[in-house]
Motif scaffolding. Structure first.
Motif, PDB file in Angstrom:
ATOM      1  N   LYS A   1      53.837 -25.517  34.681  1.00  0.00           N
ATOM      2  CA  LYS A   1      54.484 -25.986  35.586  1.00  0.00           C
ATOM      3  C   LYS A   1      56.288 -26.330  34.880  1.00  0.00           C
ATOM      4  O   LYS A   1      56.376 -26.095  35.901  1.00  0.00           O
ATOM      5  CB  LYS A   1      53.464 -27.094  36.395  1.00  0.00           C
TER       6      LYS A   1
ATOM      7  N   ASN B   1      45.143 -15.592  37.467  1.00  0.00           N
ATOM      8  CA  ASN B   1      45.174 -13.586  37.936  1.00  0.00           C
ATOM      9  C   ASN B   1      45.910 -13.393  37.181  1.00  0.00           C
ATOM     10  O   ASN B   1      46.341 -12.048  36.715  1.00  0.00           O
ATOM     11  CB  ASN B   1      44.758 -14.170  38.773  1.00  0.00           C
ATOM     12  N   LYS B   2      47.164 -13.961  36.892  1.00  0.00           N
ATOM     13  CA  LYS B   2      48.643 -12.977  37.476  1.00  0.00           C
ATOM     14  C   LYS B   2      48.328 -13.024  35.730  1.00  0.00           C
ATOM     15  O   LYS B   2      49.604 -11.978  34.468  1.00  0.00           O
ATOM     16  CB  LYS B   2      49.908 -13.736  37.323  1.00  0.00           C
TER      17      LYS B   2
ATOM     18  N   ILE C   1      48.503 -23.914  35.003  1.00  0.00           N
ATOM     19  CA  ILE C   1      48.609 -23.877  36.871  1.00  0.00           C
ATOM     20  C   ILE C   1      47.686 -22.991  36.719  1.00  0.00           C
ATOM     21  O   ILE C   1      47.780 -21.708  36.779  1.00  0.00           O
ATOM     22  CB  ILE C   1      49.931 -23.208  37.886  1.00  0.00           C
ATOM     23  N   ILE C   2      45.800 -23.074  37.210  1.00  0.00           N
ATOM     24  CA  ILE C   2      44.873 -22.297  37.058  1.00  0.00           C
ATOM     25  C   ILE C   2      44.972 -21.312  37.560  1.00  0.00           C
ATOM     26  O   ILE C   2      44.493 -20.373  37.568  1.00  0.00           O
ATOM     27  CB  ILE C   2      43.701 -23.010  37.190  1.00  0.00           C
ATOM     28  N   ARG C   3      45.585 -21.606  38.757  1.00  0.00           N
ATOM     29  CA  ARG C   3      46.144 -20.522  40.264  1.00  0.00           C
ATOM     30  C   ARG C   3      46.485 -19.570  39.951  1.00  0.00           C
ATOM     31  O   ARG C   3      46.599 -17.736  40.574  1.00  0.00           O
ATOM     32  CB  ARG C   3      46.019 -20.568  40.926  1.00  0.00           C
ATOM     33  N   LYS C   4      47.654 -19.330  38.286  1.00  0.00           N
ATOM     34  CA  LYS C   4      48.215 -18.248  37.792  1.00  0.00           C
ATOM     35  C   LYS C   4      47.413 -17.515  37.014  1.00  0.00           C
ATOM     36  O   LYS C   4      47.606 -16.355  35.863  1.00  0.00           O
ATOM     37  CB  LYS C   4      48.938 -18.327  37.143  1.00  0.00           C
TER      38      LYS C   4
ATOM     39  N   LYS D   1      37.149 -20.846  31.438  1.00  0.00           N
ATOM     40  CA  LYS D   1      38.697 -20.571  31.166  1.00  0.00           C
ATOM     41  C   LYS D   1      40.355 -20.779  30.468  1.00  0.00           C
ATOM     42  O   LYS D   1      41.111 -20.291  30.102  1.00  0.00           O
ATOM     43  CB  LYS D   1      39.323 -20.870  32.942  1.00  0.00           C
TER      44      LYS D   1
END
Length: 442
Positions: free
Chosen positions: A271, A339-340, A334-337, A104
């Motif tokens: 971050k 998709n953004k 920030i891996i959760r970003k 990723k």
């Protein structure tokens, strides 16, 4: 390989495929004529030599190879350019996997390059800058493979010699990455003394020099014309004292503006900005040497000589900038970003060819609007009405004569400029219109 990794890997290959297809089809649809540098390269390629009046032979060799395969099909040369780009992306991805050990993060380090217009908007024009890309990437990758192995594979050493030569024969500015890699090895061998010099390393140098000999002979026989042209293009022949300050500042400002989208996407992912450089980290130091040092070297060149570094000359310099950014901030990303990030990259990915198509359609006075094919058809009809033999050569500037060489059915050789050209004295038949001549050899 788990399912998630496989999906990410598939996403990478989809990205490469879509990039290749999009940037081949869009310019092929909206342009009426090939760009200047492509026609110029094809003109040189029609009479292939070990160098030309402006550049070494690399950028002419590959278009000529594609002409042999596809002929005067415009889409083929847009395809050629994108092949060079995606090969570079693939090599960057391979090195990213080795450095980050995370698919990723590696994907981010490549996808973020789409925010730099050197790797999208300007790529339809295959030129000396695009021609360097895969060799720049490959040389960086192979040099690392040699460095990390105490007993480097001879195949890698030979390949470095080949890629370094191919890169330098594409454009002399390739020397900046070669010098940066050399300084990295020297730093570890002679300053830190953490790496032993091996005579095996000289295999790369030997291969490099042997392959370079034909071009060096050509340079000597042609009064080093490509070097003098490069110096003239950088403005050294008309330089003023103020250029030593103004030109470096212009270079910095232009590059900063170009990289604004890159910095913006980086800030979205990270971050907080917190940089800690570990000088014992070989991977980080290598990334600094191959990313930052070439920029410092070319900036220093501009400061010392007052030369004007043209914007497009910087095309290969940022290939590994995404990897450097991700490596520096990998613990803060920030891996959760993700998709953004993908959404924004996709937006930029679609915006760039849309703008390219819009500009191409809206403006009708560009080089790519030149009626090269129609002019060649008129010349061909006129020639066939007066002569029986096919046209063998064209003389004139690379643009007008190059277009004739490309579009005429016999693919005549480009024989240089009209001034002081003795080809006409030896021609069997020829016709001149203004500053362009076509004819046949005796």
């Amino acid at each position: 390989m788990d399912v998630n990794k496989k999906k990410l890997l598939n996403l990478f290959y989809i990205f490469l495929s879509v990039h290749l297809i999009t940037w081949t089809i869009v310019p092929a649809l909206v342009n009426n004529n090939l760009p200047l540098d492509v026609i110029e390269a094809l003109a040189w390629g029609s009479n292939l030599d070990w160098g030309f009046n402006k550049h070494p032979p690399g950028s002419a060799f590959f278009p000529e190879l594609f002409f042999i395969l596809f002929g005067p099909q415009d889409w083929a040369y847009y395809l050629l350019s994108q092949i060079f780009v995606i090969i570079s992306f693939y090599i960057v991805f391979k090195l990213s996997i080795e450095f980050l050990n995370d698919i990723k993060l590696s994907l981010i380090s490549v996808l973020i390059l789409e925010s730099i217009f050197y790797y999208n908007f300007t790529t339809p024009e295959f030129n000396v800058n695009v021609a360097q890309l895969p060799f720049w990437a490959a040389t960086v990758y192979l040099a690392w493979k040699v460095f990390e192995n105490n007993n480097p594979n001879i195949i890698y050493l030979i390949l470095i010699g080949f890629t370094a030569t191919a890169g330098l024969l594409s454009k002399y500015l390739f020397v900046y990455i070669l010098l940066s890699i050399f300084l990295f090895f020297s730093y570890f061998m002679f300053i830190l003394k953490k790496k032993k010099f091996q005579f095996k390393y000289l295999i790369s140098v030997e291969v490099f020099l042997i392959l370079l000999i034909p071009h060096l002979i050509w340079l000597s026989n042609n009064d080093y014309v490509t070097i003098t042209y490069g110096l003239a293009r950088s403005g050294l022949d008309v330089g003023a004292l103020s250029d030593h300050f103004i030109n470096p500042i212009k270079l910095i400002l232009k590059q900063f503006v170009i990289l604004i989208p890159f910095f913006g996407l980086s800030l979205i992912l990270v971050k907080k900005i917190k940089i800690k450089i570990n000088f014992n980290n070989k991977k980080l130091l290598y990334l600094i040497f191959i990313n930052v040092l070439p920029l410092i070297l070319i900036l220093t060149t501009s400061m010392l000589t007052g030369s004007k570094i043209r914007t497009m000359w910087m095309t290969p310099f940022y290939l590994f900038l995404g990897l450097l950014m991700v490596y520096l901030f990998k613990k803060q990303i920030i891996i959760r970003k993700f998709n953004k990030f993908i959404f924004l990259i996709s937006f930029l990915f679609l915006l760039s060819p849309a703008l390219y198509g819009y500009v191409s359609i809206l403006k009708d006075d560009k080089r790519t609007d030149y009626p090269g094919k129609k002019i060649a058809q008129k010349v061909q009809i006129e020639w066939d009405q007066n002569f029986d033999e096919p046209i063998g050569f064209v003389i004139g500037d690379e643009w007008k004569a190059g277009n004739l060489s490309y579009h005429l059915k016999s693919r005549p050789k480009w024989e240089g400029f009209l001034d002081n050209n003795n080809i006409l004295d030896e021609a069997k038949e020829y016709v001149c219109i203004d500053d362009i001549c076509v004819g046949t050899y005796k």
